[in-house]
Design a protein around this motif. Structure first.
Motif, PDB file in Angstrom:
ATOM      1  N   SER A  32       1.814  12.148   6.921  1.00 36.91           N
ATOM      2  CA  SER A  32       0.815  11.989   5.853  1.00 36.91           C
ATOM      3  C   SER A  32       0.311  10.558   5.870  1.00 36.91           C
ATOM      4  CB  SER A  32       1.436  12.269   4.476  1.00 36.91           C
ATOM      5  OG  SER A  32       2.143  13.484   4.491  1.00 36.91           O
ATOM      6  N   LEU A  33      -0.894  10.394   5.389  1.00 34.90           N
ATOM      7  CA  LEU A  33      -1.453   9.032   5.251  1.00 34.90           C
ATOM      8  C   LEU A  33      -2.039   8.911   3.859  1.00 34.90           C
ATOM      9  CD1 LEU A  33      -3.511   6.905   7.719  1.00 34.90           C
ATOM     10  CD2 LEU A  33      -4.334   7.236   5.372  1.00 34.90           C
ATOM     11  N   VAL A  34      -1.649   7.852   3.176  1.00 37.78           N
ATOM     12  CA  VAL A  34      -2.225   7.605   1.850  1.00 37.78           C
ATOM     13  C   VAL A  34      -3.007   6.295   1.902  1.00 37.78           C
ATOM     14  CG1 VAL A  34      -0.089   6.470   0.994  1.00 37.78           C
ATOM     15  CG2 VAL A  34      -1.754   7.403  -0.625  1.00 37.78           C
ATOM     16  N   GLU A  35      -4.199   6.325   1.315  1.00 40.10           N
ATOM     17  CA  GLU A  35      -4.995   5.095   1.283  1.00 40.10           C
ATOM     18  C   GLU A  35      -5.701   4.980  -0.061  1.00 40.10           C
ATOM     19  OE1 GLU A  35      -8.608   4.874   3.627  1.00 40.10           O
ATOM     20  OE2 GLU A  35      -8.573   7.047   3.952  1.00 40.10           O
ATOM     21  N   SER A  36      -6.027   3.728  -0.365  1.00 33.25           N
ATOM     22  CA  SER A  36      -6.733   3.467  -1.617  1.00 33.25           C
ATOM     23  C   SER A  36      -8.230   3.449  -1.359  1.00 33.25           C
ATOM     24  CB  SER A  36      -6.288   2.099  -2.155  1.00 33.25           C
ATOM     25  OG  SER A  36      -7.265   1.599  -3.015  1.00 33.25           O
ATOM     26  N   GLU A  37      -8.966   4.144  -2.215  1.00 33.96           N
ATOM     27  CA  GLU A  37     -10.428   4.077  -2.102  1.00 33.96           C
ATOM     28  C   GLU A  37     -10.959   2.804  -2.762  1.00 33.96           C
ATOM     29  OE1 GLU A  37     -12.031   7.725  -3.646  1.00 33.96           O
ATOM     30  OE2 GLU A  37     -12.337   8.517  -1.622  1.00 33.96           O
ATOM     31  N   ASP A  38     -10.168   2.283  -3.695  1.00 42.76           N
ATOM     32  CA  ASP A  38     -10.630   1.097  -4.441  1.00 42.76           C
ATOM     33  C   ASP A  38     -10.511  -0.176  -3.609  1.00 42.76           C
ATOM     34  OD1 ASP A  38     -10.961   2.817  -6.550  1.00 42.76           O
ATOM     35  OD2 ASP A  38      -8.900   2.509  -7.258  1.00 42.76           O
ATOM     36  N   ILE A  39      -9.438  -0.266  -2.838  1.00 38.41           N
ATOM     37  CA  ILE A  39      -9.201  -1.515  -2.090  1.00 38.41           C
ATOM     38  C   ILE A  39     -10.071  -1.572  -0.834  1.00 38.41           C
ATOM     39  CG2 ILE A  39      -7.444  -2.861  -0.834  1.00 38.41           C
ATOM     40  CD1 ILE A  39      -5.401  -1.635  -2.875  1.00 38.41           C
TER      41      ILE A  39
END
Ligand SMILES: Cc1cc2nc3c(=O)[nH]c(=O)nc-3n(C[C@H](O)[C@H](O)[C@H](O)COP(=O)(O)OP(=O)(O)OC[C@H]3O[C@@H](n4cnc5c(N)ncnc54)[C@H](O)[C@@H]3O)c2cc1C
Length: 490
Positions: A32-39
């Protein structure tokens, strides 16, 4: 047990990792990969080394597909302008090498040796490597000829599009894509990471975590407190400003990056199919952001008051010493960064991912494998840093305090000092290279190219009857280039 891997961060490093692991891991592991849309991502980094070609080949992704999606162009090397003021050496080319170069390169090494010992001989790298001719004559390094060897070359690309391309590929391979801001991580009593906490309350668990959170280094440095060894005593540049400019119509660009020395650093100039990528990497101790932006705009013929989009960046240059700690490994900017003079960051990302995959594919991961992994990553980072440091140490510019300090104050390793000393004294340079072989990441031709290319030679030269006839090398490189490498399409 390796049932699940969570990659935290969705920049180029994150998606390269997720894509490679999903293809090459021989276990049934959920990725899985999690990323921030805000950063968001750093969004610069448009040049590669030839290793990226092997990365895509390993993943069976054809050039035609990924290059078109990422506005990519070919790169046969880097042209360094104005780093040296030595007459005839104000510009030199650091080429990617291929087997055609064998004969002319031998003449180059020989002539460099003569020149180092005070004899007249042509020792300009530009004359002895076919890649330099390809750049000058705007040739494609992809040849229709059936050769018995591969031609090494690299690429320029839109870094945002490269990440997006890999994201789609990785998702098609089954990688789970999550969007969230991670606010903290839960650490077990043995210092391994148990889970990460999202700002909306979700908790994500995994057996293994890859920290790809960029300069934030959320897991490796912020949570696990792995120390960071700064390279700031050796590499002074800690900031950059980037500007994209339009492409001239109906004109193909040379397949090269241009790196031009400016008052407190250097400027890159990178051709993509749709635009140019430009930027100025500088030291904030010697130049402030406004002055850097003005200087870059002046170089690009952009008026000061233009509303063109400008991106300012800070860079933390150095590396952690433990890239892999417990069940967490840092890949990309989270593990360290060397300024982009030789466009090596994604190469180090790639080496990290490949080495990681090899270890994770073993039946059981031994402590020694983790120690070896860390030692090898340190060797690679330090070896690249050493080579980059020489560009600064050898400069002969006298136009600013910055360049004088680069020459006089930067901290060089004993290896680099030994190599320069041996070169200057006309000693056995080959023996010196062999002695330091295990520490060097850049190999023999690159060391000759930089030392010769900067014109690191005595001025008063004696005649030598056996100097290699440069016109033969020039004719040969020219003929090979014309015969095998087609003109680049617009
Ligand atoms: C001026 C400059 C020029 C460069 N030029 C080159 C070059 O020519 N060639 C080259 O190979 N490299 C170059 N690089 C380096 C290159 O840009 C990076 O190595 C590459 O983009 C990989 O970055 P990354 O994925 O590690 O980090 P980033 O792109 O910063 O990605 C970090 C990711 O982590 C996520 N994230 C961060 N914190 C959190 C959080 N709390 N929760 C959830 N997600 C989070 C972000 O949203 C993002 O998705 C350059 C770098 C700079 C600064």
């Amino acid at each position: 047990m390796l049932n699940s891997i969570l990659v935290v961060g969705g920049g180029t490093a994150g998606w390269m990792t997720a894509l490679y692991l999903s293809k090459k891991l021989n276990k049934k592991t959920k990725i899985s990969l999690v990323e921030s849309e805000d950063i968001g991502i750093i969004g610069v980094g448009e040049g590669s080394t030839p290793y990226l070609k092997h990365f895509f080949q390993e993943l069976d992704i054809p050039e035609k597909e990924w290059m078109a999606a990422c506005d990519a162009t070919y790169k046969t090397g880097i042209q360094f302008d104005n780093w040296s003021t030595e007459p005839a050496f104000e510009s030199y080319f650091h080429p990617f090498f291929n087997a055609f170069d064998k004969k002319p390169a031998d003449m180059f090494f020989y002539n460099s040796g003569l020149r180092r010992r005070g004899f007249e001989a042509d020792a300009h790298p530009e004359h002895y490597f076919t890649a330099a001719y390809m750049a000058k004559e705007k040739r494609s390094p992809v040849t229709p000829s059936k050769l018995e060897f591969d031609i090494d070359y690299a690429y320029h690309f839109d870094s945002v599009k490269l990440g997006q391309f890999m994201r789609e590929k990785a998702k098609a391979q089954g990688v789970e894509h999550l969007i969230a801001n991670i606010v903290s991580a839960k650490v077990a009593s043995d210092s391994s990471i148990m889970s990460v906490q999202c700002d909306q309350g979700d908790v994500l668990t995994a057996d293994f975590f890859v920290d790809c959170t960029g300069f934030a280094s959320l897991l490796l440095q912020q949570t696990l407190k792995r120390p960071f060894d700064s390279y700031s005593q050796t590499l002074f540049n800690d900031a950059a400003v980037a500007i994209q400019t339009p492409h001239e119509a109906q004109q193909s660009a040379a397949p090269q990056t241009v790196s031009k020395a400016l008052s407190a650093g250097w400027m890159w100039n990178i051709p993509l199919t749709t635009r140019w990528g430009n930027g100025y990497v500088y030291s904030s101790k010697y130049l402030d952001a406004d002055a850097a932006e003005k200087e870059l705009k002046r170089e690009l013929d952009i008026p000061d008051d233009s509303d063109i989009k400008v991106k300012h960046l800070k860079m933390r240059v150095g590396r952690v010493s433990e890239h892999w700690y417990k069940n967490c490994v840092g890949i990309g900017l989270s593990q360290g960064f060397i300024e982009p003079l030789e466009a090596t960051a994604l190469m180090l990302v790639q080496f990290g991912i490949q080495n990681l995959t090899k270890v994770l594919n073993c039946e059981k991961v031994e402590v020694k494998q983790v120690v070896d992994y860390n030692n090898e990553m340190n060797r690679l980072f330090d070896g690249v840093k050493d080579y980059i440091s020489v560009h600064y140490a050898l400069n002969t510019r006298h136009d600013s305090e910055y360049w004088a300090d680069c020459r006089e104050k930067i901290k060089l390793t004993a290896t680099v000092k030994d190599l320069i000393k041996s070169w200057d004294r006309g000693e056995d340079f080959e023996a010196e290279l062999t002695k330091h072989h295990s520490e060097l990441v850049y190999l023999r031709p690159s060391w000759y190219c930089i030392l010769s290319g900067m014109g690191r030679f005595a001025h008063h030269l004696k005649h030598h009857p056996k100097a290699g006839p440069v016109h033969i090398a020039k004719e040969y490189c020219h003929r090979i280039t014309n015969k095998h490498f087609p003109t680049l399409e617009v």
